[in-house]
Design a protein around this motif. Structure first.
Motif, short mmCIF file in Angstrom:
data_model
loop_
_atom_site.label_atom_id
_atom_site.label_comp_id
_atom_site.label_asym_id
_atom_site.label_seq_id
_atom_site.Cartn_x
_atom_site.Cartn_y
_atom_site.Cartn_z
N ALA A 25 22.87 -50.84 -10.84
CA ALA A 25 22.99 -52.24 -10.44
C ALA A 25 23.38 -52.30 -8.97
O ALA A 25 24.03 -51.39 -8.45
CB ALA A 25 24.02 -52.96 -11.30
N GLY A 26 23.00 -53.40 -8.31
CA GLY A 26 23.24 -53.51 -6.87
C GLY A 26 24.65 -53.92 -6.50
O GLY A 26 25.14 -53.55 -5.44
N SER A 27 25.33 -54.66 -7.37
CA SER A 27 26.67 -55.16 -7.04
C SER A 27 27.73 -54.49 -7.90
O SER A 27 27.45 -54.06 -9.03
CB SER A 27 26.74 -56.68 -7.27
OG SER A 27 26.69 -56.98 -8.64
N GLN A 28 28.95 -54.44 -7.37
CA GLN A 28 30.04 -53.85 -8.13
C GLN A 28 30.37 -54.69 -9.37
O GLN A 28 30.70 -54.16 -10.43
CB GLN A 28 31.30 -53.71 -7.26
CG GLN A 28 32.40 -52.88 -7.90
CD GLN A 28 31.92 -51.46 -8.23
OE1 GLN A 28 31.31 -50.79 -7.40
NE2 GLN A 28 32.16 -51.01 -9.45
N ARG A 29 30.26 -56.00 -9.26
CA ARG A 29 30.50 -56.87 -10.41
C ARG A 29 29.61 -56.51 -11.58
O ARG A 29 30.07 -56.37 -12.72
CB ARG A 29 30.26 -58.34 -10.00
CG ARG A 29 30.49 -59.35 -11.12
CD ARG A 29 29.97 -60.73 -10.73
NE ARG A 29 28.52 -60.73 -10.57
CZ ARG A 29 27.65 -60.89 -11.57
NH1 ARG A 29 28.10 -61.06 -12.80
NH2 ARG A 29 26.35 -60.88 -11.34
N ILE A 83 28.25 -53.38 -16.86
CA ILE A 83 27.53 -52.36 -17.63
C ILE A 83 28.33 -51.09 -17.81
O ILE A 83 27.87 -50.14 -18.45
CB ILE A 83 26.16 -52.04 -16.99
CG1 ILE A 83 26.34 -51.37 -15.62
CG2 ILE A 83 25.30 -53.29 -16.89
CD1 ILE A 83 25.03 -50.94 -14.97
N ASN A 84 29.56 -51.04 -17.25
CA ASN A 84 30.47 -49.89 -17.38
C ASN A 84 29.92 -48.63 -16.71
O ASN A 84 30.08 -47.52 -17.20
CB ASN A 84 30.75 -49.57 -18.86
CG ASN A 84 32.08 -48.85 -19.04
OD1 ASN A 84 33.10 -49.26 -18.50
ND2 ASN A 84 32.07 -47.77 -19.80
N LYS A 85 29.29 -48.82 -15.56
CA LYS A 85 28.73 -47.68 -14.85
C LYS A 85 29.82 -46.81 -14.23
O LYS A 85 29.63 -45.61 -14.03
CB LYS A 85 27.75 -48.16 -13.76
CG LYS A 85 27.00 -47.05 -13.06
CD LYS A 85 26.16 -46.23 -14.03
CE LYS A 85 25.47 -45.07 -13.33
NZ LYS A 85 24.73 -44.21 -14.25
N ASN A 86 30.94 -47.43 -13.88
CA ASN A 86 32.10 -46.68 -13.36
C ASN A 86 31.77 -45.87 -12.11
O ASN A 86 32.26 -44.74 -11.95
CB ASN A 86 32.70 -45.78 -14.44
CG ASN A 86 33.57 -46.56 -15.42
OD1 ASN A 86 34.31 -47.46 -15.00
ND2 ASN A 86 33.49 -46.24 -16.69
N VAL A 87 30.94 -46.43 -11.23
CA VAL A 87 30.75 -45.88 -9.89
C VAL A 87 30.83 -47.04 -8.90
O VAL A 87 30.56 -48.19 -9.26
CB VAL A 87 29.41 -45.13 -9.72
CG1 VAL A 87 29.33 -43.93 -10.63
CG2 VAL A 87 28.23 -46.07 -9.96
N THR A 88 31.20 -46.72 -7.68
CA THR A 88 31.35 -47.75 -6.65
C THR A 88 30.34 -47.52 -5.53
O THR A 88 29.69 -46.48 -5.45
CB THR A 88 32.76 -47.74 -6.06
OG1 THR A 88 32.94 -46.51 -5.33
CG2 THR A 88 33.82 -47.85 -7.16
N GLU A 89 30.26 -48.52 -4.66
CA GLU A 89 29.39 -48.39 -3.50
C GLU A 89 29.87 -47.25 -2.60
O GLU A 89 29.06 -46.55 -1.98
CB GLU A 89 29.39 -49.71 -2.72
CG GLU A 89 28.13 -49.93 -1.92
CD GLU A 89 27.95 -51.38 -1.53
OE1 GLU A 89 27.95 -51.65 -0.33
OE2 GLU A 89 27.83 -52.23 -2.44
#
Length: 623
Positions: free
Chosen positions: A375-379, A384-390
């Motif tokens: 996903a493109g945004s942190q929100r 989706i519980n990706k648990n990675v940041t920009e």
């Protein structure tokens, strides 16, 4: 007892000169396994062409396991491409097994692998070419038992009428049990109905004919299954408790044709506990079980000696999550030094460790790296519980470009729950920043080799995930967002690829529908649908015509959300993850709250371990 058949390859041979790739239909591969003395015969079929199906690890595992069983012989089959299929029908040649060129209908059991929903019309193509009645209810005492299994059986209802028994979960122990039980009952002269009823008593075995579909008020949009004749109310998936005891090198066959994945594959771990809420495999393959470093290294060496490949892939849902990944790669680098043999891992984690692992396998051959921010945004990544940041992405791509990589592919999804236009624009901004970062890091004279691409798939709500209650974004809206993404990318050097919205619509229908979708599948196949996973073969119009004939609205099936308390078509099929946990994760998604990986922290309460009596098993510090 079925008598052995002589090879009927002579019937296929005259057709070979008239088809695109005759190597798909001839035997003589090195490393095939069969048991000529066996009195029980199984044919495992992958629902696609040879070069796609042969590398499949699931088929390789079951082929090896069955041929080690006393009294059982297993052969393989693949779906003939449209040119050969048409010629076979014209010439009256039935579908034949690969090893012995025996009619598939002559086997005691036919096992159909279901790797994804878009394979369903090829299941019918297989049965029709074999001369086996398409519907389970129409099969007689002399027809083989038709089994099915694979990753896409957690909502089996759309294709349930075509299958006699569906094996839920891992098959290494399950499939031999089913075949041995069938063999005993066959030898005892049991009728077909009695055999199917007995198979339903084997844990993990779903026999659709033993379930009635209740429809009407309170039964859910597509009805739900109710057992009869003592069949289990819920069929729980099978899981191999001692993954380390399974054969790490089931791959034995070396083909004479170029394959889609032409290399040795070693499964280093099974399962994933990262908890991405859109990911069916992450839920259905739990718990996490690892092979030890010693077993992996020994398997690689033995497998390369057996097959002669010059590349080995360490496969899993997330290979760099293996607790001994560093040690494994260092040991393999030492063992394979100066051999020219390449070690590959499927994808990289979005952190410095992932880049470090990539460097260990790449050596001087730095091709491209793939990252999946999703996903493109942190929100939206929190939803989706990706648990990675920009910052994770920036650090990872910076480290990659500094280490010598020049090509980077970013994977995203479109149509995720809670997505807005701002999230689509954020994908473009992230891709643009990645390209600018590359130009900043890469020396001026080497910038011509920089490549940044975006691949954007369409979110499909899947059974047994926290998003199973969600509807899919309407296909016309998906197409609008795809155009928004293309026009939002400022840098022309960033390439954008996206998945076809029509195909994604159908995949959602097959993922979310009930047994009422079976007539649509049958109608589409009768209109010529086959190889729907191939872009040049897919035609949504066939499906729309079939749906209209059956009184089904495809877009309503794909897009209408389910209520949390509404009976779901797949309620009777369990991956071991509790429905309560999935609902809790869905609510946390709505609030943007993330959940940690239980293999790195404490138990998050998904229910798999106590339900299936298997725990996360990490290799840890064991060598």
């Amino acid at each position: 007892m079925r008598m052995p058949y002589e090879s009927r390859f002579a019937e296929i041979e005259p057709l070979l000169a008239r088809v695109e790739k005759p190597s798909r239909y001839i035997d003589h591969e090195w490393g095939t396994l069969t048991n000529a003395e066996a009195d029980y015969r199984v044919c495992l079929i992958y629902p696609d062409v040879y070069e796609v199906g042969l590398p499949n690890q699931g088929i390789a595992i079951l082929y090896s396991v069955l041929n080690k069983q006393e009294g059982i012989s297993c052969e393989r089959g693949y779906v003939p491409w449209v040119d050969m299929a048409d010629l076979m029908r014209e010439a009256g040649v039935p579908l034949l097994s690969l090893e012995g060129a025996a009619p598939v209908a002559s086997f005691d059991a036919v096992g159909l692998h279901i790797p994804h929903e878009m394979a369903v019309t090829n299941l019918l193509e297989t049965l029709d070419l074999a001369g086996i009645p398409l519907l389970s209810a129409d099969r007689g005492e002399d027809d083989p038992i038709v089994l099915a299994g694979g990753p896409s059986v957690y909502n089996p209802e759309p294709y349930a009428p075509f299958i006699d028994a569906i094996l839920i979960g891992e098959g290494e122990e399950h499939l031999p049990e089913v075949c041995q039980a069938h063999r005993r009952l066959r030898d005892a002269g049991a009728p077909r109905a009695e055999i199917l009823r007995a198979l339903a008593d084997i844990p993990g075995t779903y026999v659709p004919s033993l379930y009635d579909i209740v429809v009407g008020e309170g039964a859910g949009a597509h009805g739900h299954a109710v057992p009869r004749d003592g069949a289990p109310a819920v069929v729980h998936k099978r899981v191999v408790a001692d993954f380390g005891a399974t054969d790490p090198v089931p791959q034995s066959i070396v083909p004479y044709a170029q394959l889609v994945h032409d290399r040795l594959s070693i499964e280093v771990l099974r399962g994933c506990a990262r908890g991405c809420r859109f990911c069916q495999a992450g839920m259905t393959y739990r718990p996490v079980r690892e092979r030890t470093s010693d077993q992996i290294v020994s398997a690689v060496v033995a497998g390369l000696e057996r097959t002669g490949y010059d590349e080995v892939s360490l496969t899993s849902l997330s290979t760099t999550d293996h607790s001994c990944c560093t040690a494994v790669l260092d040991r393999l680098n030492r063992r394979l030094e100066d051999t020219g043999i390449r070690v590959s891992i499927p994808s990289q984690r979005l952190d410095s460790f992932g880049i470090d692992m990539a460097a260990r396998v790449a050596g001087e051959k730095k091709g491209g790296l793939t990252f999946a921010p999703e996903a493109g945004s942190q929100r939206l990544r929190d939803i989706i519980n990706k648990n990675v940041t920009e910052d994770d992405l920036e650090r990872a791509t910076r480290a990659a470009f500094e280490a010598g990589w020049r090509r980077c592919k970013l994977y995203f999804m479109m149509g995720l729950p809670g997505e807005t236009d701002e999230d689509i624009v954020a994908i473009a901004e992230l891709a643009d920043r990645t390209y600018e970062l590359a130009r900043e890091v890469v020396p001026k004279g080497q910038r011509g080799g920089i490549s940044v691409s975006v691949s954007c798939s369409v979110f499909i709500p899947k059974a047994s995930t926290p998003f199973q209650w969600c509807g899919q974004t309407p296909d016309e809206e998906v197409k609008r967002r795809q155009q928004l993404l293309i026009h939002s990318v400022r840098n022309r050097a960033v390439r954008v690829h996206y998945h076809d919205a029509d195909t994604s619509l159908l995949e959602a229908v097959l993922s979310r529908g009930g047994r009422d979708i079976a007539p649509v599948i049958l109608g589409a196949w009768r209109r010529g649908a086959r190889f729907d996973a191939w872009t040049e073969q897919f035609d949504l119009a066939r499906w729309e015509e079939a749906a209209a004939e059956a009184g089904i609205d495809l877009r309503a099936v794909a897009g209408t959300p389910y209520g949390l308390d509404e009976p779901l078509p797949w309620n009777h099929i369990s991956s071991g993850v509790s429905k309560g946990y999935l609902a809790r994760e869905y609510r946390r998604a709505l609030d943007g709250i993330t959940t940690p990986d239980c293999s790195r922290t404490s138990c998050t309460g998904c229910g798999v371990c106590p339900t299936l009596h298997v725990d996360n098993i990490l290799a840890g510090d064991r060598k």
